[in-house]
Design a protein around this motif. Sequence first.
Motif, PDB file in Angstrom:
ATOM      1  N   SER A 121       5.686   2.075   7.270  1.00  0.00           N
ATOM      2  CA  SER A 121       4.483   2.901   7.284  1.00  0.00           C
ATOM      3  C   SER A 121       4.744   4.302   6.719  1.00  0.00           C
ATOM      4  O   SER A 121       5.705   4.966   7.082  1.00  0.00           O
ATOM      5  CB  SER A 121       3.977   3.017   8.728  1.00  0.00           C
ATOM      6  OG  SER A 121       2.798   3.765   8.792  1.00  0.00           O
ATOM      7  N   GLY A 122       3.881   4.716   5.804  1.00  0.00           N
ATOM      8  CA  GLY A 122       3.954   6.060   5.236  1.00  0.00           C
ATOM      9  C   GLY A 122       4.970   6.256   4.131  1.00  0.00           C
ATOM     10  O   GLY A 122       5.119   7.357   3.617  1.00  0.00           O
ATOM     11  N   THR A 123       5.657   5.200   3.717  1.00  0.00           N
ATOM     12  CA  THR A 123       6.665   5.320   2.661  1.00  0.00           C
ATOM     13  C   THR A 123       6.184   4.648   1.372  1.00  0.00           C
ATOM     14  O   THR A 123       5.142   3.974   1.355  1.00  0.00           O
ATOM     15  CB  THR A 123       7.997   4.657   3.077  1.00  0.00           C
ATOM     16  OG1 THR A 123       7.821   3.234   3.090  1.00  0.00           O
ATOM     17  CG2 THR A 123       8.446   5.140   4.454  1.00  0.00           C
ATOM     18  N   TYR A 124       6.954   4.824   0.324  1.00  0.00           N
ATOM     19  CA  TYR A 124       6.606   4.152  -0.939  1.00  0.00           C
ATOM     20  C   TYR A 124       6.622   2.636  -0.782  1.00  0.00           C
ATOM     21  O   TYR A 124       6.005   1.919  -1.559  1.00  0.00           O
ATOM     22  CB  TYR A 124       7.564   4.578  -2.052  1.00  0.00           C
ATOM     23  CG  TYR A 124       8.938   3.977  -1.934  1.00  0.00           C
ATOM     24  CD1 TYR A 124       9.264   2.820  -2.623  1.00  0.00           C
ATOM     25  CD2 TYR A 124       9.906   4.543  -1.106  1.00  0.00           C
ATOM     26  CE1 TYR A 124      10.511   2.241  -2.498  1.00  0.00           C
ATOM     27  CE2 TYR A 124      11.154   3.980  -0.976  1.00  0.00           C
ATOM     28  CZ  TYR A 124      11.453   2.836  -1.671  1.00  0.00           C
ATOM     29  OH  TYR A 124      12.692   2.262  -1.544  1.00  0.00           O
ATOM     30  N   TRP A 125       7.315   2.107   0.228  1.00  0.00           N
ATOM     31  CA  TRP A 125       7.462   0.669   0.441  1.00  0.00           C
ATOM     32  C   TRP A 125       6.502   0.147   1.511  1.00  0.00           C
ATOM     33  O   TRP A 125       6.615  -0.981   1.975  1.00  0.00           O
ATOM     34  CB  TRP A 125       8.909   0.365   0.830  1.00  0.00           C
ATOM     35  CG  TRP A 125       9.273  -1.078   0.790  1.00  0.00           C
ATOM     36  CD1 TRP A 125       9.619  -1.860   1.852  1.00  0.00           C
ATOM     37  CD2 TRP A 125       9.307  -1.943  -0.337  1.00  0.00           C
ATOM     38  NE1 TRP A 125       9.879  -3.147   1.455  1.00  0.00           N
ATOM     39  CE2 TRP A 125       9.679  -3.226   0.099  1.00  0.00           C
ATOM     40  CE3 TRP A 125       9.034  -1.764  -1.689  1.00  0.00           C
ATOM     41  CZ2 TRP A 125       9.810  -4.303  -0.757  1.00  0.00           C
ATOM     42  CZ3 TRP A 125       9.167  -2.848  -2.530  1.00  0.00           C
ATOM     43  CH2 TRP A 125       9.552  -4.085  -2.063  1.00  0.00           C
ATOM     44  N   PHE A 133       0.863  -1.175   0.000  1.00  0.00           N
ATOM     45  CA  PHE A 133       0.000   0.000   0.000  1.00  0.00           C
ATOM     46  C   PHE A 133       0.908   1.235   0.000  1.00  0.00           C
ATOM     47  O   PHE A 133       1.137   1.833   1.055  1.00  0.00           O
ATOM     48  CB  PHE A 133      -0.889   0.038   1.255  1.00  0.00           C
ATOM     49  CG  PHE A 133      -1.877  -1.078   1.351  1.00  0.00           C
ATOM     50  CD1 PHE A 133      -3.099  -0.993   0.719  1.00  0.00           C
ATOM     51  CD2 PHE A 133      -1.592  -2.221   2.099  1.00  0.00           C
ATOM     52  CE1 PHE A 133      -4.030  -2.024   0.811  1.00  0.00           C
ATOM     53  CE2 PHE A 133      -2.509  -3.253   2.201  1.00  0.00           C
ATOM     54  CZ  PHE A 133      -3.731  -3.147   1.552  1.00  0.00           C
ATOM     55  N   PRO A 134       1.460   1.613  -1.149  1.00  0.00           N
ATOM     56  CA  PRO A 134       2.418   2.718  -1.167  1.00  0.00           C
ATOM     57  C   PRO A 134       1.888   3.980  -0.481  1.00  0.00           C
ATOM     58  O   PRO A 134       0.755   4.396  -0.704  1.00  0.00           O
ATOM     59  CB  PRO A 134       2.635   2.968  -2.660  1.00  0.00           C
ATOM     60  CG  PRO A 134       2.317   1.655  -3.304  1.00  0.00           C
ATOM     61  CD  PRO A 134       1.211   1.073  -2.474  1.00  0.00           C
ATOM     62  N   TYR A 135       2.731   4.540   0.376  1.00  0.00           N
ATOM     63  CA  TYR A 135       2.516   5.796   1.094  1.00  0.00           C
ATOM     64  C   TYR A 135       1.399   5.754   2.135  1.00  0.00           C
ATOM     65  O   TYR A 135       1.123   6.766   2.776  1.00  0.00           O
ATOM     66  CB  TYR A 135       2.291   6.967   0.119  1.00  0.00           C
ATOM     67  CG  TYR A 135       3.486   7.169  -0.775  1.00  0.00           C
ATOM     68  CD1 TYR A 135       4.640   7.767  -0.291  1.00  0.00           C
ATOM     69  CD2 TYR A 135       3.478   6.713  -2.087  1.00  0.00           C
ATOM     70  CE1 TYR A 135       5.755   7.927  -1.099  1.00  0.00           C
ATOM     71  CE2 TYR A 135       4.585   6.870  -2.901  1.00  0.00           C
ATOM     72  CZ  TYR A 135       5.716   7.477  -2.402  1.00  0.00           C
ATOM     73  OH  TYR A 135       6.818   7.628  -3.203  1.00  0.00           O
ATOM     74  N   LYS A 136       0.757   4.634   2.362  1.00  0.00           N
ATOM     75  CA  LYS A 136      -0.271   4.530   3.401  1.00  0.00           C
ATOM     76  C   LYS A 136       0.404   4.314   4.755  1.00  0.00           C
ATOM     77  O   LYS A 136       1.443   3.683   4.856  1.00  0.00           O
ATOM     78  CB  LYS A 136      -1.235   3.373   3.127  1.00  0.00           C
ATOM     79  CG  LYS A 136      -2.084   3.560   1.887  1.00  0.00           C
ATOM     80  CD  LYS A 136      -3.064   4.680   2.087  1.00  0.00           C
ATOM     81  CE  LYS A 136      -3.979   4.788   0.872  1.00  0.00           C
ATOM     82  NZ  LYS A 136      -4.880   5.911   0.961  1.00  0.00           N
ATOM     83  N   THR A 137      -0.228   4.851   5.784  1.00  0.00           N
ATOM     84  CA  THR A 137       0.298   4.653   7.136  1.00  0.00           C
ATOM     85  C   THR A 137      -0.448   3.501   7.801  1.00  0.00           C
ATOM     86  O   THR A 137      -1.535   3.103   7.356  1.00  0.00           O
ATOM     87  CB  THR A 137       0.114   5.914   7.988  1.00  0.00           C
ATOM     88  OG1 THR A 137      -1.287   6.141   8.169  1.00  0.00           O
ATOM     89  CG2 THR A 137       0.777   7.127   7.347  1.00  0.00           C
ATOM     90  N   ALA A 138       0.117   3.015   8.875  1.00  0.00           N
ATOM     91  CA  ALA A 138      -0.531   1.941   9.636  1.00  0.00           C
ATOM     92  C   ALA A 138      -1.900   2.400  10.117  1.00  0.00           C
ATOM     93  O   ALA A 138      -2.866   1.639  10.077  1.00  0.00           O
ATOM     94  CB  ALA A 138       0.349   1.529  10.808  1.00  0.00           C
ATOM     95  N   ALA A 139      -2.004   3.645  10.555  1.00  0.00           N
ATOM     96  CA  ALA A 139      -3.288   4.175  11.031  1.00  0.00           C
ATOM     97  C   ALA A 139      -4.323   4.189   9.912  1.00  0.00           C
ATOM     98  O   ALA A 139      -5.493   3.853  10.137  1.00  0.00           O
ATOM     99  CB  ALA A 139      -3.100   5.578  11.602  1.00  0.00           C
ATOM    100  N   GLU A 140      -3.917   4.567   8.713  1.00  0.00           N
ATOM    101  CA  GLU A 140      -4.846   4.589   7.582  1.00  0.00           C
ATOM    102  C   GLU A 140      -5.318   3.182   7.211  1.00  0.00           C
ATOM    103  O   GLU A 140      -6.467   2.979   6.839  1.00  0.00           O
ATOM    104  CB  GLU A 140      -4.199   5.236   6.364  1.00  0.00           C
ATOM    105  CG  GLU A 140      -3.984   6.726   6.501  1.00  0.00           C
ATOM    106  CD  GLU A 140      -3.203   7.304   5.338  1.00  0.00           C
ATOM    107  OE1 GLU A 140      -3.661   8.316   4.794  1.00  0.00           O
ATOM    108  OE2 GLU A 140      -2.143   6.750   4.978  1.00  0.00           O
TER     109      GLU A 140
END
Length: 71
Positions: free
Chosen positions: A53-57, A27-34
Amino acid sequence: MLGPMSAYQPATNAVGKEIQSWQSVHFPYKTAAEIGLPEEGQVTGTMPYVMASGTYWSHVMIEHENEPRQK
């Protein structure tokens, strides 16, 4: 999967407990919270968690129990 070739039994298509197996969903750029899951280091056992979390990876890791089984 990761582990020594000797832990795979081609005659029975089974793997031993030396083999680690997992799945990942990216899930590129998604955070754990999202995503709604904890981050790496916040869980024990085989509960899914988010790495990077929150990165392209950014990806969810789903680790499988380390026990002998047929694949």
